[in-house]
Write an enzyme that holds these catalytic residues in place. Structure first.
Site, PDB file in Angstrom:
ATOM      1  N   SER A 279       0.845  -1.188   0.000  1.00  0.00           N
ATOM      2  CA  SER A 279       0.000   0.000   0.000  1.00  0.00           C
ATOM      3  C   SER A 279       0.883   1.241   0.000  1.00  0.00           C
ATOM      4  CB  SER A 279      -0.894   0.026   1.241  1.00  0.00           C
ATOM      5  OG  SER A 279      -0.176   0.489   2.380  1.00  0.00           O
ATOM      6  N   ASP A 280       0.328   2.365  -0.420  1.00  0.00           N
ATOM      7  CA  ASP A 280       1.006   3.628  -0.185  1.00  0.00           C
ATOM      8  C   ASP A 280       0.778   4.011   1.282  1.00  0.00           C
ATOM      9  OD1 ASP A 280       2.420   5.994  -0.583  1.00  0.00           O
ATOM     10  OD2 ASP A 280       1.489   6.386  -2.508  1.00  0.00           O
ATOM     11  N   TRP A 281       1.424   5.077   1.719  1.00  0.00           N
ATOM     12  CA  TRP A 281       1.418   5.486   3.126  1.00  0.00           C
ATOM     13  C   TRP A 281      -0.023   5.633   3.646  1.00  0.00           C
ATOM     14  CZ3 TRP A 281       5.728   7.779   6.144  1.00  0.00           C
ATOM     15  CH2 TRP A 281       5.326   8.275   7.378  1.00  0.00           C
TER      16      TRP A 281
END
Length: 735
Positions: A279-281
């Site tokens: 996932s992104d942040w």
């Protein structure tokens, strides 16, 4: 804690068993912890305190979870990464090493131009070399994985992250994506210690956020997605890219991080990708704000079911997956497959043999920011700058008096966003670089004129005095680095008003003015192009950008950059891009009334500077365009050739571009599509024939049934210096 000898024995034991056996020894909690990625301050052995209590409590995770976690975000520096890995292995029951990941987007310590600028070089070899160098510096500093390349197709310069992409064309983005992956990864991650694993991002269509506003909604047809936005991701994966990062946006109404259709069906089943999906942040927990998860537990369930292996910087997995498994709401097989993908990459990187991999404090001092790397950055910066306008001002003479004015005249802010290990203090400023070019009789007078967004009366007075005494004025203007990049969306993409006012004041002096632009996006250049004599688009050119720009200003190098993203005439046109569809009432339609065609009443339809555009100190002439046959078949390609002549007085490099239009498709087709290009260097007066081969496979597209094939019928080929070329070479495809 284990003694070092016990630690070594445990690692050796792992090497002598299969990953399946290792997985079988792990508890459910240990497996789930492998799916957690945290930033550096959470870890013992990091500079500072390590295992900071506050952040752990805010995430609701235990010290034991951190000690079993699988990867670290944003760690770099050989000594620190070695120390964190050593302490981790002492505390980890099974001795499973950490993956060290970081955003090495356009250089590690040696910062290259931002990717949008690299795209404007149209130089795949130099792009690959930049990734080779970035990987070498990152790897010796302890990094195992880079969050790059970013291949999002971009059409809206209001979006700050356009600087991370190579532009608006799916073919060119695909070629650059491949080049970056080759550079980062090489062919043997286990044995080539100078490489890092690549992570292509952001999957998918992040660049199409509505209104150019970061993190915003994306809504498009699947055919549009496949035709324009997906090819570059696929190209990076075909090149062997090890990881994929999810995007923040929705795709067909579902956030990418929880989108099973996108991640399971398309990415994993259709494309066969079996690497790590991260996932992104914070994107897993953001499923709640998006409105497809009621709480963290449901967010964890939807993300793991969608195929997300690593959750970055939130703790939905760590806090809820165990309970979801116990309640039979999540099959433990989903967790096992995610862990196995993580362990597999660790094995590919050789971390079970050497958990410290290439991290070496002494070698780090020799390699990072070395002279050879800086020279490569300078070369790519020269190739990336685009000359947009030049009315007999450039190149500058080395005698006389030059006034260098503007907030970038003496600024180290040339690195741009995503250059976190770069140092502005190491940047050669433009003023110093220009001074080094002058002969003894010349003078360079430097004045700020204004700051980026404000000015004092004293700055105005100083700038006017410098300009009045000069023969020529060079203005160094643009955006400071915080004005673009992530969360750098801007509705007004003109230069800040104070800089436009500076141009107006200096224009009144009636002296030649050349503007150098430092920025991360195409700008609305009203108040610039119409008031100055020359414009050099330098983007954020990196560590050696000041020297590269000086090389170009004084003619030690010849501008060769060509735009890979259109510059709008006005923000009201956006999105504006070269490969658009026609309408039923295009401009010039012979059977429509003048007003009732697809046009603006107050501005032109066309961008100010189109895709592929760029000037040179040479003058290139195209002639004798020809096609080998007006019939193409599935088995027989055609050849397209043009004579290129340098009619200028200096050697130069030209990017010859081949475009094709499909006259009649089953669905509407773009007015032009880039199919190939050649970079040609010619001496003054020299000519050569530039030839392209065009095959049936290059004419395929996605039909209404989402199948990818070509149609028999009429086509037109165009060959020339940019997407506005009008020399037509018609042909037909027969089947």
């Amino acid at each position: 804690m284990s003694k070092p000898s016990e630690q070594a024995s445990r690692i050796s034991s792992i090497n002598n068993q299969t990953l399946t056996e290792l997985l079988g020894q792990m508890t459910l909690d240990e497996k789930i912890a492998q799916l957690l990625q945290l930033a550096v301050p959470f870890y013992e052995g990091a500079e500072g305190d390590g295992l900071i209590t506050g952040p752990m409590e805010s995430l609701g995770i235990s010290e034991e979870t951190v000690r079993n976690s699988g990867s670290v975000l944003g760690m770099a520096g050989a000594a620190e990464t070695i120390n964190v890995q050593r302490v981790h292995l002492q505390n980890n029951r099974l001795g499973i090493p950490l993956l060290m990941m970081a955003d090495i987007v356009h250089g590690f310590k040696t910062i290259f131009p931002v990717p949008l600028a690299i795209g404007c070089s149209w130089d795949l070899e130099l792009a690959e070399q930049s990734a080779v160098i970035a990987a070498k510096e990152a790897s010796v500093s302890g990094v195992h994985v880079t969050y790059a390349p970013m291949v999002d197709l971009v059409r809206d310069p209001r979006w700050g992250r356009v600087m991370e992409s190579t532009g608006e064309d799916p073919y060119l983005n695909s070629e650059f994506g491949r080049a970056f992956v080759r550079g980062f990864q090489g062919t043997d991650l286990a044995n080539d210690m100078d490489r890092v694993a690549a992570c292509v991002k952001h999957f998918a269509a992040y660049g199409a956020a509505e209104g150019g506003r970061d993190y915003n909604t994306v809504d498009m047809s699947e055919r549009q997605l496949r035709e324009f936005y997906l090819p570059a991701y696929k190209a990076a994966l075909d090149e062997g890219c090890e990881m994929v990062m999810t995007s923040f946006n929705t795709v067909d109404g579902i956030p990418a991080t929880g989108n099973s259709n996108l991640m399971r069906k398309l990415l994993r089943e259709e494309w066969g990708f079996d690497g790590i999906l991260i996932s992104d942040w914070g994107a897993v927990k953001e499923l709640i704000a998006h409105g497809i998860a009621a709480d963290e537990s449901e967010a964890a369930q939807k993300a793991i079911q969608a195929g997300v292996d690593i959750e970055m910087m939130t703790s939905c997995y760590a806090k809820h997956l165990s309970e979801l498994v116990e309640n039979k709401e999540v099959d433990v097989a989903l967790i096992d497959e995610a862990v196995m993908r993580i362990l597999t990459l660790k094995q590919k990187l050789g971390l079970f043999d050497n958990p410290y991999r290439a991290a070496d404090p002494e070698r780090e001092k020799e390699i990072v920011f070395c002279d050879a790397h800086r020279e490569a950055a300078r070369e790519l910066a020269v190739k990336s700058c685009v000359l947009l306008k030049n009315e007999d001002v450039l190149p500058l003479k080395r005698n006389g008096k030059i006034a260098l004015i503007g907030p970038f005249a003496q600024s180290g802010d040339l690195l741009g966003p995503w250059s976190w290990t770069g140092s502005k203090e190491d940047v050669v400023q433009l003023a110093d670089a220009m001074k080094s070019k002058l002969n003894s009789s010349a003078e360079l007078v430097v004045a700020a004129g204004c700051d980026f967004e404000t000015a004092t009366e004293a700055q105005w007075v100083e700038a006017l005095a410098a300009a009045e005494a000069a023969d020529v004025i060079v203005l160094a203007l643009g955006e400071h680095s915080d004005m673009s990049g992530e969360a750098g969306s801007r509705a007004n993409i003109q230069l800040p008003e104070v800089q436009l006012e500076l141009i107006r004041k200096l224009e009144e002096l009636g002296k030649p003015i050349a503007v150098v632009l430092f920025n991360g996006r195409p700008l609305d250049l009203h108040g610039v192009y119409d008031k100055v004599d020359a414009i050099l688009e330098a983007w954020f050119p990196g560590s050696e950008g000041g020297l590269a720009v000086a090389d170009l200003l004084f003619g030690d190098a010849n501008p060769s950059g060509r735009l890979t993203m259109s510059f709008p005439f006005s923000v009201g046109q956006i999105p504006v891009y070269y490969n658009a569809f026609n309408t039923g009432r295009p401009q010039g339609a012979p059977d429509a009334q003048v007003k009732y065609v697809s046009q603006y009443l107050d501005i032109p339809n066309e961008p100010l500077y189109p895709f592929g555009y760029g000037l040179s100190y040479s003058l290139f002439d195209y002639s004798e365009a020809q096609i080998s046959s007006d019939i193409m078949t599935a088995d027989q390609s055609i050849k397209i050739a043009v004579k290129l002549t340098n009619k200028g007085e200096v050697a130069g490099e030209e990017t010859v571009q081949l475009y094709v239009r499909d006259i009649s498709g089953e669905v509407v087709r773009p007015l032009k599509e880039l199919k190939d290009f050649r970079k040609i260097t010619l001496q003054p007066g020299e000519s050569c024939e530039v030839e392209f081969e065009l095959s049936e496979s290059q004419l395929r597209y996605y039909h209404s049934d989402l199948k990818h094939y070509s149609d028999a019928g009429a086509f037109v080929a165009y060959v020339g210096p940019n997407s506005k070329v009008n020399t037509e070479l018609p042909f037909k495809l027969t089947k």
